[in-house]
Design a protein around this motif. Structure first.
Motif, PDB file in Angstrom:
ATOM      1  N   PHE A 189     -46.497  -7.154-140.712  1.00  0.00           N
ATOM      2  CA  PHE A 189     -46.733  -8.423-140.018  1.00  0.00           C
ATOM      3  C   PHE A 189     -45.799  -9.504-140.576  1.00  0.00           C
ATOM      4  N   LEU A 190     -45.694  -9.547-141.908  1.00  0.00           N
ATOM      5  CA  LEU A 190     -44.870 -10.581-142.546  1.00  0.00           C
ATOM      6  C   LEU A 190     -43.394 -10.417-142.189  1.00  0.00           C
ATOM      7  N   VAL A 191     -42.888  -9.165-142.221  1.00  0.00           N
ATOM      8  CA  VAL A 191     -41.473  -9.001-141.881  1.00  0.00           C
ATOM      9  C   VAL A 191     -41.259  -9.191-140.377  1.00  0.00           C
ATOM     10  N   GLY A 192     -42.306  -8.941-139.585  1.00  0.00           N
ATOM     11  CA  GLY A 192     -42.221  -9.225-138.147  1.00  0.00           C
ATOM     12  C   GLY A 192     -42.064 -10.720-137.921  1.00  0.00           C
ATOM     13  N   ALA A 193     -42.850 -11.497-138.663  1.00  0.00           N
ATOM     14  CA  ALA A 193     -42.735 -12.952-138.571  1.00  0.00           C
ATOM     15  C   ALA A 193     -41.342 -13.403-139.026  1.00  0.00           C
ATOM     16  N   ALA A 194     -40.850 -12.766-140.106  1.00  0.00           N
ATOM     17  CA  ALA A 194     -39.518 -13.117-140.608  1.00  0.00           C
ATOM     18  C   ALA A 194     -38.457 -12.820-139.551  1.00  0.00           C
ATOM     19  N   ALA A 195     -38.592 -11.674-138.882  1.00  0.00           N
ATOM     20  CA  ALA A 195     -37.620 -11.290-137.853  1.00  0.00           C
ATOM     21  C   ALA A 195     -37.603 -12.320-136.736  1.00  0.00           C
ATOM     22  N   ALA A 196     -38.803 -12.730-136.277  1.00  0.00           N
ATOM     23  CA  ALA A 196     -38.882 -13.681-135.174  1.00  0.00           C
ATOM     24  C   ALA A 196     -38.324 -15.045-135.586  1.00  0.00           C
ATOM     25  N   LEU A 197     -38.587 -15.444-136.842  1.00  0.00           N
ATOM     26  CA  LEU A 197     -38.085 -16.739-137.315  1.00  0.00           C
ATOM     27  C   LEU A 197     -36.564 -16.731-137.442  1.00  0.00           C
TER      28      LEU A 197
END
Lengths: 373, 350
Positions: B157-165
């Motif tokens: 979830f955290l790296v998914g958020a990082a990818a989107a950001l």
């Protein structure tokens, strides 16, 4: 008509033995080159297997035997069924799904599931047979392609059929209930281990017997072998070659369908993503090693099972890579093929010498008469 | 002559098949072990790896790192053995039993394929302690078994958020090695994280192979081809959970001048040196911590059977900051992290 020549028989037995010796020698050379401990490796190699290991070897051999018979049926017909791998996976999946539904009670469920497996394997192989007969597509190509299709098809269908077990990361079909499992055969009293042989070892023996009986004792078997030896001769004697090709492919596939059954009903009780793979390819090597002979294949399957189970001992006991087993298996197959060919030529020469000697003797007998006349 | 040709063809194919069986390894010989460590503590650990074994630069290596740390700090001795592609179920049981027979009475089984064999061998050897990584099914439940599992979806979830950001195109990708439930868990968390940042984001998802073909965890070429396709289609960040195939994703990212996200270990430190700069962060799955903790608990006499979940809260999964590429969004990521730990955000696992 055909007498058993003891010298030819000895040649036949010598070939695999010499091949195995040669492969041991070559493997030693490889070990030396890699700087591995040769002594420790062979000590592991020739250590008598423990009771539980004997069971594991025979069980593995049972499955390999079925696979090799399926390959051998094709070989006898000069057909190269590389698709046993895909055929057994399609069949195992179909049988696992069917058996898992428990539409039928107990043993009836097992028997009908076995038939489902045979039919699925036969149909999958039949596609390749049909392509060869109808379109002239080489079965080597089509069966390899069908292996890939089988992988994706089964993976796709498994997604739909999978039953989720809490906490598990494995995907598998529904577990077959107790009443439709084939009980193992205990060797208690003979060797000391709680492990059991697959009950379906009986099925493997039956398939081996049928293979021998149909090929050597029936009209159909004769036609099949005749077509394998020489298609033109078979056509001349009234064999419908196309029909034979299709039929033998279908029968080979049917036998392939049974490969996964000892695993399904004797051990895993389901089909999932951790099921044993690659059995169809191993079957090709085992069939070659056993010279397509029902008893020869049994010995070859046992040898293969023995080598496979060495991989743990080699790693833990001798400290060498388990890849060594793959190397030895590869060398054995190559040496055996070469040894068979050499022994065939030697046999041919023996035969020629014998015939030449007999002819010379005949001539020698006739000559004095001619002189007298 | 025809017979010879046929035999030759058959032999070639058979040897090819054998070669194929072996190819899932990365070519590094399975380091089999010997005794390591200084002050011997008397604790003997047997490691049973998944296919690939030590040297796969991924999952197995993470477990091996935990063992190495224990050898150094706790002075344990060890013996290692790895699985062979296409082996029988009995071979897995045999591996565990032989390690025990050789005196290595604390067993770590790496990978969910060992579930049934651990269950069976543990029952037959009640005095031996077991740990299994990635499985908590009824098959591997027992009074002498610790089940080490990870909340991969939370870290993802955290790296998914990082990818989107980090994405400028609003288009990102996910490449999984093999389409098994475990890897789908990575994908589920990743997509949830990305959508939490940008609900309209486009996410491409691809798995390299289907089971029982597990080559997707070891084929650099497949990873590269899949990543090239995604980058060309417009994605600018790709998260890979593909084991040994991940190197190919990084190579493709480098060539395309785009970004990638690593998995399991801190890959900005462990990947090939020339591609490290494309890795903005990695989802850390601390298998090494799980293995080390198990060995330490045995040594301290504090072994506890049952499921041990390594999640965000316990620090068992996390995101990495090596390279400083996510420093600008670190505050936001830590915000999500706090929300997940507090239970304010519940990450889907499928």
């Amino acid at each position: 008509m055909k007498r058993l020549d003891p010298r030819k028989l000895a040649l036949g037995a010598a070939a695999p033995l010499v091949a195995i010796l040669v492969s041991l020698l070559l493997t030693s050379v490889i070990l030396l080159a890699a700087g591995d401990p040769v002594g420790a490796v062979w000590a592991q190699f020739f250590k008598a297997p423990l009771p539980r290991q004997i069971i594991a070897i025979v069980n593995e051999a049972t499955v390999l035997y079925l696979s090799a018979i399926a390959v051998a049926i094709g070989f006898k017909m000069n057909l190269f069924n590389i698709g046993v791998d895909g055929q057994y996976r399609v069949a195992s999946f179909a049988a696992a799904v069917f058996a898992g539904q428990h539409w039928l009670p107990g043993w009836l469920n097992i028997i009908v599931s076995l038939i489902v497996a045979i039919l699925s394997g036969a149909i999958w192989a039949g596609i390749a047979g049909f392509l060869k007969v109808g379109r002239g597509v080489s079965e080597v190509i089509s069966t390899i392609m069908l292996n890939y299709i089988a992988t994706y098809l089964v993976a796709y269908l498994l997604k739909g059929a999978a039953v989720k077990v809490e906490g598990s990361n494995a995907t598998s079909t529904a577990i077959i209930k107790e009443d439709s499992r084939v009980p193992g055969i205990s060797l208690d009293g003979i060797i000391a281990t709680p492990n059991k042989l697959y009950g379906l070892i009986v099925l493997a023996i039956l398939v081996g017997f049928l293979y021998w009986f149909v090929l050597s004792k029936t009209r159909f078997g004769f036609d099949l072998r005749a077509t394998g030896r020489s298609e033109t001769a078979a056509v001349a004697s009234g064999v419908k070659v196309k029909r034979m090709v299709l039929l033998s492919m279908v029968i080979s596939g049917g036998a392939a369908g049974l490969v996964g059954m000892p695993l399904l009903f004797g051990q895993d009780y389901a089909y999932g993503d951790t099921v044993q793979s690659g059995l169809g390819f191993a079957g090709i090597a085992v069939a070659l090693l056993g010279r397509n002979h029902p008893v020869g294949i049994a010995f070859a399957a046992l040898l293969w099972g023995y080598l496979n189970q060495l991989s743990n001992g080699l790693q833990i006991g001798a400290g060498v890579s388990d890849r060594l087993v793959l190397i030895i298996q590869g060398i054995i197959v190559l040496s055996v093929v070469i040894a068979y060919e050499l022994s065939r030529r030697a046999g041919l020469r023996l035969e020629q010498n014998r015939v030449a000697a007999e002819l010379a003797a005949q001539r020698a007998k006739q000559q004095p008469k001619e002189v007298a006349a | 002559m025809r017979q010879v040709m046929k035999m030759a063809v058959a032999a070639t194919v058979a040897s090819l098949a054998l070669a194929a069986c072996g190819s899932s390894s990365t070519g590094t010989p399975a380091a089999t072990g010997g005794s390591t460590g200084g002050a011997a503590s008397g604790i003997k650990v047997g490691m049973a790896y998944d296919v690939g074994g030590r040297g796969d630069q991924s999952f197995n290596d993470a477990a091996a790192a935990g063992l190495d740390k224990a050898a150094k700090e706790l002075g344990v001795t060890s013996k290692e053995a790895s699985a062979t592609t296409g082996e029988a179920e009995s071979a897995r049981e045999e591996r565990l039993q032989q390690l025990i027979d050789a005196g290595y009475t604390n067993i770590v089984a790496v990978g969910f394929a060992y579930a049934k064999s651990v269950g069976k061998v543990a029952k037959a050897n009640p005095n031996v302690k077991f740990a299994i990584v990635d499985d908590a099914s009824p098959d591997s439940t027992g009074a002498n078994i610790e089940n080490i599992t990870f909340a991969e979806h939370e870290g993802s979830f955290l790296v998914g958020a990082a990818a989107a950001l980090k994405s400028k195109s609003g288009h990102i990708g996910f490449i999984g090695g093999v389409e098994v439930d475990l890897i789908k868990k990575f994908a589920a968390g990743y997509m949830a994280g990305a959508k939490a940042v940008n609900p309209a984001i486009v996410i491409d998802v691809k798995y390299l192979t289907q089971p029982p073909d597990f080559s997707g965890f070891g084929s650099v070429d497949k990873g590269k081809a899949a990543a090239e396709g995604m980058y060309q289609a417009g994605a600018d960040v790709i998260y890979q959970a593909a084991g040994g195939s991940g190197g190919g994703v990084f190579t493709a990212a480098k060539a395309a001048g785009k970004m990638a996200i690593g998995v399991d270990s801190d890959q900005a430190k462990t990947a090939a040196a020339d591609v490290r700069d494309v890795i903005i962060t990695s989802m850390l799955k601390k298998v090494d911590v799980g293995v080390y903790d198990f060995i330490k608990s045995v040594k301290d006499g504090a072994f506890k059977a049952g499921v041990k979940v390594f999640d965000l809260k316990s620090g068992g999964v996390d995101y990495s900051t090596t390279g400083g590429k996510v420093d600008d969004i670190k505050a936001k990521l830590d915000g999500y992290k706090a929300d997940i730990i507090s239970g304010k955000v519940v990450v889907p696992s499928k």
